[in-house]
Design a protein around this motif. Structure first.
Motif, PDB file in Angstrom:
ATOM      1  N   LEU A 275       0.829  -1.206   0.000  1.00 55.91           N
ATOM      2  CA  LEU A 275       0.000   0.000   0.000  1.00 55.91           C
ATOM      3  C   LEU A 275       0.864   1.256   0.000  1.00 55.91           C
ATOM      4  CD1 LEU A 275      -2.788  -1.102   2.514  1.00 55.91           C
ATOM      5  CD2 LEU A 275      -2.975  -0.896   0.039  1.00 55.91           C
ATOM      6  N   THR A 276       1.977   1.227   0.742  1.00 57.29           N
ATOM      7  CA  THR A 276       2.886   2.377   0.757  1.00 57.29           C
ATOM      8  C   THR A 276       3.507   2.594  -0.616  1.00 57.29           C
ATOM      9  OG1 THR A 276       3.397   1.998   3.083  1.00 57.29           O
ATOM     10  CG2 THR A 276       4.946   3.346   1.833  1.00 57.29           C
ATOM     11  N   CYS A 277       3.909   1.501  -1.268  1.00 57.27           N
ATOM     12  CA  CYS A 277       4.515   1.612  -2.595  1.00 57.27           C
ATOM     13  C   CYS A 277       3.511   2.155  -3.607  1.00 57.27           C
ATOM     14  CB  CYS A 277       5.033   0.251  -3.032  1.00 57.27           C
ATOM     15  SG  CYS A 277       6.039   0.292  -4.529  1.00 57.27           S
ATOM     16  N   VAL A 278       2.263   1.717  -3.520  1.00 55.86           N
ATOM     17  CA  VAL A 278       1.226   2.228  -4.430  1.00 55.86           C
ATOM     18  C   VAL A 278       1.047   3.726  -4.232  1.00 55.86           C
ATOM     19  CG1 VAL A 278      -1.248   2.178  -4.941  1.00 55.86           C
ATOM     20  CG2 VAL A 278       0.016   0.042  -4.667  1.00 55.86           C
ATOM     21  N   ARG A 279       1.048   4.156  -2.970  1.00 57.53           N
ATOM     22  CA  ARG A 279       0.818   5.569  -2.684  1.00 57.53           C
ATOM     23  C   ARG A 279       1.993   6.435  -3.116  1.00 57.53           C
ATOM     24  NH1 ARG A 279       1.088   6.725   3.271  1.00 57.53           N
ATOM     25  NH2 ARG A 279       3.233   7.188   2.719  1.00 57.53           N
ATOM     26  N   GLU A 280       3.234   5.964  -2.867  1.00 57.23           N
ATOM     27  CA  GLU A 280       4.399   6.813  -3.095  1.00 57.23           C
ATOM     28  C   GLU A 280       5.009   6.656  -4.483  1.00 57.23           C
ATOM     29  OE1 GLU A 280       7.266   6.359  -0.033  1.00 57.23           O
ATOM     30  OE2 GLU A 280       5.863   6.826   1.600  1.00 57.23           O
ATOM     31  N   ALA A 281       4.972   5.444  -5.036  1.00 59.31           N
ATOM     32  CA  ALA A 281       5.644   5.199  -6.316  1.00 59.31           C
ATOM     33  C   ALA A 281       4.680   4.845  -7.433  1.00 59.31           C
ATOM     34  CB  ALA A 281       6.682   4.080  -6.154  1.00 59.31           C
ATOM     35  N   GLY A 282       3.448   4.492  -7.110  1.00 54.97           N
ATOM     36  CA  GLY A 282       2.484   4.147  -8.142  1.00 54.97           C
ATOM     37  C   GLY A 282       2.313   2.645  -8.276  1.00 54.97           C
ATOM     38  N   VAL A 283       1.179   2.273  -8.866  1.00 56.20           N
ATOM     39  CA  VAL A 283       0.853   0.860  -9.008  1.00 56.20           C
ATOM     40  C   VAL A 283       1.843   0.142  -9.919  1.00 56.20           C
ATOM     41  CG1 VAL A 283      -0.925  -0.770  -9.776  1.00 56.20           C
ATOM     42  CG2 VAL A 283      -1.586   1.296  -8.557  1.00 56.20           C
ATOM     43  N   GLN A 284       2.316   0.833 -10.969  1.00 53.51           N
ATOM     44  CA  GLN A 284       3.217   0.189 -11.923  1.00 53.51           C
ATOM     45  C   GLN A 284       4.503  -0.269 -11.248  1.00 53.51           C
ATOM     46  OE1 GLN A 284       2.463  -0.397 -15.280  1.00 53.51           O
ATOM     47  NE2 GLN A 284       4.274  -1.707 -15.132  1.00 53.51           N
ATOM     48  N   ASP A 285       5.096   0.578 -10.411  1.00 55.78           N
ATOM     49  CA  ASP A 285       6.325   0.184  -9.723  1.00 55.78           C
ATOM     50  C   ASP A 285       6.072  -0.989  -8.791  1.00 55.78           C
ATOM     51  OD1 ASP A 285       7.750   2.100 -11.014  1.00 55.78           O
ATOM     52  OD2 ASP A 285       8.515   3.080  -9.214  1.00 55.78           O
ATOM     53  N   ALA A 286       4.943  -0.948  -8.070  1.00 53.36           N
ATOM     54  CA  ALA A 286       4.614  -2.049  -7.170  1.00 53.36           C
ATOM     55  C   ALA A 286       4.431  -3.348  -7.948  1.00 53.36           C
ATOM     56  CB  ALA A 286       3.350  -1.717  -6.385  1.00 53.36           C
ATOM     57  N   MET A 287       3.771  -3.266  -9.100  1.00 50.80           N
ATOM     58  CA  MET A 287       3.566  -4.453  -9.922  1.00 50.80           C
ATOM     59  C   MET A 287       4.899  -5.002 -10.429  1.00 50.80           C
ATOM     60  SD  MET A 287       0.969  -5.016 -13.123  1.00 50.80           S
ATOM     61  CE  MET A 287       1.557  -3.581 -14.017  1.00 50.80           C
ATOM     62  N   ASP A 288       5.826  -4.131 -10.837  1.00 52.09           N
ATOM     63  CA  ASP A 288       7.127  -4.580 -11.320  1.00 52.09           C
ATOM     64  C   ASP A 288       7.911  -5.299 -10.231  1.00 52.09           C
ATOM     65  OD1 ASP A 288       6.532  -3.521 -13.773  1.00 52.09           O
ATOM     66  OD2 ASP A 288       7.690  -1.685 -13.498  1.00 52.09           O
ATOM     67  N   VAL A 289       7.815  -4.807  -8.994  1.00 55.65           N
ATOM     68  CA  VAL A 289       8.524  -5.460  -7.888  1.00 55.65           C
ATOM     69  C   VAL A 289       7.935  -6.838  -7.629  1.00 55.65           C
ATOM     70  CG1 VAL A 289       9.026  -5.342  -5.421  1.00 55.65           C
ATOM     71  CG2 VAL A 289       9.238  -3.289  -6.822  1.00 55.65           C
ATOM     72  N   LEU A 290       6.604  -6.952  -7.641  1.00 57.92           N
ATOM     73  CA  LEU A 290       5.974  -8.256  -7.454  1.00 57.92           C
ATOM     74  C   LEU A 290       6.410  -9.236  -8.547  1.00 57.92           C
ATOM     75  CD1 LEU A 290       2.279  -7.461  -6.437  1.00 57.92           C
ATOM     76  CD2 LEU A 290       4.105  -8.304  -4.974  1.00 57.92           C
ATOM     77  N   ALA A 291       6.488  -8.735  -9.774  1.00 62.13           N
ATOM     78  CA  ALA A 291       6.821  -9.615 -10.896  1.00 62.13           C
ATOM     79  C   ALA A 291       8.260 -10.110 -10.819  1.00 62.13           C
ATOM     80  CB  ALA A 291       6.587  -8.881 -12.209  1.00 62.13           C
ATOM     81  N   GLU A 292       9.158  -9.347 -10.190  1.00 58.12           N
ATOM     82  CA  GLU A 292      10.561  -9.747 -10.113  1.00 58.12           C
ATOM     83  C   GLU A 292      10.739 -11.103  -9.449  1.00 58.12           C
ATOM     84  OE1 GLU A 292      12.651  -6.764  -8.037  1.00 58.12           O
ATOM     85  OE2 GLU A 292      12.453  -5.262  -9.617  1.00 58.12           O
ATOM     86  N   ARG A 293       9.839 -11.440  -8.534  1.00 54.56           N
ATOM     87  CA  ARG A 293       9.982 -12.701  -7.793  1.00 54.56           C
ATOM     88  C   ARG A 293       9.771 -13.914  -8.694  1.00 54.56           C
ATOM     89  NH1 ARG A 293       9.360 -12.889  -2.290  1.00 54.56           N
ATOM     90  NH2 ARG A 293       7.911 -14.633  -2.397  1.00 54.56           N
ATOM     91  N   GLU A 294       8.988 -13.747  -9.742  1.00 56.11           N
ATOM     92  CA  GLU A 294       8.632 -14.911 -10.551  1.00 56.11           C
ATOM     93  C   GLU A 294       9.094 -14.802 -11.997  1.00 56.11           C
ATOM     94  OE1 GLU A 294       4.563 -16.213 -10.042  1.00 56.11           O
ATOM     95  OE2 GLU A 294       4.358 -14.951  -8.297  1.00 56.11           O
ATOM     96  N   LEU A 295       9.558 -13.635 -12.404  1.00 56.86           N
ATOM     97  CA  LEU A 295       9.902 -13.444 -13.807  1.00 56.86           C
ATOM     98  C   LEU A 295      11.272 -12.804 -13.896  1.00 56.86           C
ATOM     99  CD1 LEU A 295       9.003 -13.426 -16.830  1.00 56.86           C
ATOM    100  CD2 LEU A 295       8.221 -11.104 -16.425  1.00 56.86           C
TER     101      LEU A 295
END
Length: 740
Positions: free
Chosen positions: A156-176
């Protein structure tokens, strides 16, 4: 449904020294100093001697006791939280939370973060399990366990401060892992916008059979497509595509207008027997296991069975099979496909049938893989009774340049992570798009009247392409038309260059003989010196640097140079090295308040680079005033009553000074605070400053003369080899005089 993984308890969570540096917002060297200088620094409780691990709770307590609050970016904090959380069999619920983050409207983001753990998890579950017109409803409700609290809060902090796209990219790093090992590459948004712009404006439906994170489908929607569909072999990529579409365009948020399926498009087509107005695709490269044997008799191979090592030709024909007669295909393809002998037969059929309409080459390092200059192919499915297509348009766009601009992911460029560090390459896609699209529009709509642009774009008759090689490389085809240059125009261009060169040679001669510098005597002069850090603490100068970029800046949010006053010139490290005027783009600048360049400021490059002769420093002149400070630059603003700017720039840029203040091996970083300056009276500083300025102007004049000489020589050689220029008797007399 499997239960969410239970992460390691906070008391036993371990972090590396690199993660400590990110948590505290300091360098690795600082963490090493803490370990050596402070006896109470937490001892390692795991790992190895060369790579120790530390207890996270102990480290956080130690940092709090010394007032070191975390200054890591929200994305780095989320990355650390995910690593400590451990493997998760249901990571999709975090993507769903991102998709529905905007639905949590009952409370502000600040209020959400203040909720007790149990209430926060209940709120997250309610949002994730709510029906969505595009994402649908999960077969099994998502559940968040107490061990998920740290990730949910960081998310939630990442969405607020950096945006949903950055948060999504970080999540994707774990699997891709977007690397050459998988053949899957991220498509920069600037490239996606260019590709979507190549489609007709009335394109209604678009398919991407290798949709990845959905960048191309989002671009298609932004260009007016009302139905977008995608497929990818990785479930994670399909999740990213759907989430990107949710965030990009509410008009597409229903199952009829936006769809994405999981599966191998070549083997298990998710849209069998469906055709679309267009296909946009950046397919996997070099895939040897694409299904050559099992698909040998597939009806999609209308132009020939693709060779085993030419998987890209399978994707090209798959795309053509999925568009209506007269429909368009725009694809990113490797340059070797344009000339490789194994692909020649199918290339010939594509050209002969009129399916190939244009090939556009891109500069290297603007999209993965970085080591090659990719191409964009524009194809059109032949239609019975349709118009003749007697020529193919070639556009040579390899003349651009991508520059490394620092950390953070952005839409105008690309980013990759290496050894925990983010490298971002920025490229002016808008400028290339503004050149390419008008050429393509005229050729597509009025091919009979298209004349091209010398050195950039040329229409080549199909009959001229059907030789023994069928070479579709844009650079070669564009250069092959160099003989069409008007001789008189070339003569005028050459005379202009020669006149400028003569003037510059005179300027260089004046600069070389302007002053002399007598010897200091039998011994070298020695001074007491102070570091830049000391001078800054004493108020003699102020040190500034552009802030680290964020995705919000690059997407035109509140940050960046645009928010600081519209599109303004940006002074870059490349400009300091080359001596040129501000040439950067607003997406490369992330200025701190008050960091605009002023006349008399001293600029220091943060990285020496490979060219040891390029200047490391520069004093800002009138043309630089008002420019935005770009990435990889330090700005030093001296107090004119205490420091002369040219004196400061001269001593700061000395090779020995730069070397002593630099760290690193593969990527050398200049620590500007460690640079040293002699302590001299202002009047003596000014004498040195005038001498340093004369030396700088001499070097600048030499660089300009060398560049003009190279341009004039290349223009003359091109004119002679193409037949536009002829040698004269004066050339003979010059040779005879030299022989004599």
């Amino acid at each position: 449904m499997p239960e969410p993984a239970q992460p390691t308890s906070p008391s036993s969570a371990q972090v590396t020294a690199a993660e400590i540096s990110r948590i505290a917002g300091v360098t690795r060297a600082t963490v090493s100093n803490w370990r050596r200088r402070h006896a109470d620094f937490p001892a390692p409780n795991g790992g190895t001697e060369s790579s120790p691990l530390y207890d996270l709770a102990e480290v956080q307590a130690w940092l709090r006791d010394r007032g070191h609050t975390s200054s890591a970016s929200a994305a780095e904090a989320l990355r650390t939280a995910l690593r400590l959380h451990g493997p998760d069999p249901d990571s999709a619920r975090f993507f769903l939370l991102l998709a529905r983050a905007h639905m949590l409207t009952e409370r502000t983001p600040d209020e959400l973060e203040l909720l007790p753990d149990e209430q926060l998890l209940t709120t997250a579950e309610t949002a994730v399990n709510a029906p969505h017109p595009l994402l649908g409803v999960r077969e099994e409700p998502a559940r968040f366990a107490p061990g998920d609290v740290a990730v949910v809060r960081s998310l939630l902090t990442c969405v607020r401060e950096a945006g949903v796209q950055d948060a999504m990219d970080v999540l994707a790093e774990r699997e891709l892992e977007e690397s050459a090992a998988t053949g899957a590459y991220q498509t920069p948004e600037g490239l996606a916008d260019l590709m979507a712009g190549l489609l007709p404006k009335d394109t209604d439906s678009v398919l991407d059979p290798a949709c990845g994170s959905g960048t191309l489908l989002v671009a298609a929607a932004e260009h007016g497509a009302h139905r977008v569909c995608g497929q990818d072999s990785l479930s994670l990529q399909v999740q990213r595509t759907l989430l990107s579409l949710v965030l990009a365009d509410t008009a597409l948020q229903n199952g009829d207008r936006a769809q994405a399926h999981v599966g191998d498009s070549l083997r298990h087509d998710g849209f069998p027997d469906e055709t679309f107005d267009a296909v946009l695709c950046n397919p996997p490269f070099g895939d040897r296991d694409w299904g050559h044997d099992e698909l040998a008799y597939d009806p999609r191979w209308a132009y020939g069975v693709p060779p085993r090592l030419e998987s890209e030709l399978a994707w090209v024909q798959h795309a053509l099979a999925h568009v209506k007669p007269g429909g368009w295909v725009v694809m990113v393809l490797p340059p070797a496909l344009a000339f490789r002998s194994s692909a020649r037969r199918i290339r010939a059929e594509l050209v002969r049938s009129g399916a190939v309409r244009a090939v556009v080459s891109l500069p290297p390092r603007v999209a993965f893989p970085l080591h090659v200059a990719l191409q964009v192919w524009v194809l059109q499915r032949p239609e019975s009774g349709g118009p003749d297509r007697p020529s193919v348009l070639f556009i040579d766009g390899e003349g651009g340049e991508a520059r490394e601009t620092g950390g953070g992911a952005g839409t105008a460029g690309i980013s990759s992570r290496t050894s925990g560090q983010t490298r971002r390459m920025s490229f002016d896609w808008a400028a290339l798009t503004a050149r390419v699209l008008p050429q393509w529009a005229v050729f597509r709509d009025r091919p009979e009247s298209y004349t091209g642009e010398a050195g950039f774009a040329r229409a080549v008759p199909v009959v001229d392409l059907l030789d023994d090689i069928i070479d579709l490389t844009p650079g070669r085809q564009v250069r092959a038309g160099a003989a069409e240059i008007e001789p008189e125009a070339l003569v005028g261009q050459l005379e202009q260059l020669q006149g400028q060169l003569a003037q510059q040679i005179q300027t260089l001669a004046d600069a070389a003989g302007a002053r002399s510098w007598p010897a200091a005597g039998a011994e070298l002069r020695k001074w007491r010196t102070a570091t830049v850090a000391d001078l800054s603490r004493g108020g003699a100068l102020t040190v500034m640097r552009a802030a680290a970029p964020s995705s919000r800046d690059s997407r035109g949010g509140a940050g960046g140079a645009a928010a600081a006053g519209g599109h303004r010139p940006v002074l870059t490290a490349h400009d300091v090295a080359s001596g040129g005027p501000p040439s950067g783009h607003t997406n490369e600048a992330h200025p701190e308040p008050g960091s605009d360049v002023a006349e008399g400021d001293v600029l220091v490059r943060a990285h020496p680079g490979n060219d040891q002769t390029a200047p490391m420093t520069r004093v800002a002149g009138p043309d630089d005033a008002g420019a935005v400070l770009g990435a990889h630059l330090h700005l030093l603003r001296p107090d004119p009553a205490r420091l002369d700017p040219w004196f400061l720039a001269g001593f700061l840029g000395a090779a020995d000074n730069i070397a002593s203040a630099s760290t690193g091996s593969s990527l050398v970083q200049v620590t500007v605070g460690r640079l040293r300056v002699p302590l001299l009276p202002l009047a003596e500083q000014q004498r040195y400053g005038r001498a340093f300025r004369q030396a700088y102007e001499l070097a600048a004049a030499a660089r300009r003369a060398a560049a003009l000489a190279a341009d004039a020589a290349a223009t003359a050689a091109a004119g002679l080899t193409t037949g536009a220029l002829v040698p004269t008797k004066s050339n003979d007399r010059t040779d005879q005089g030299q022989s004599a």
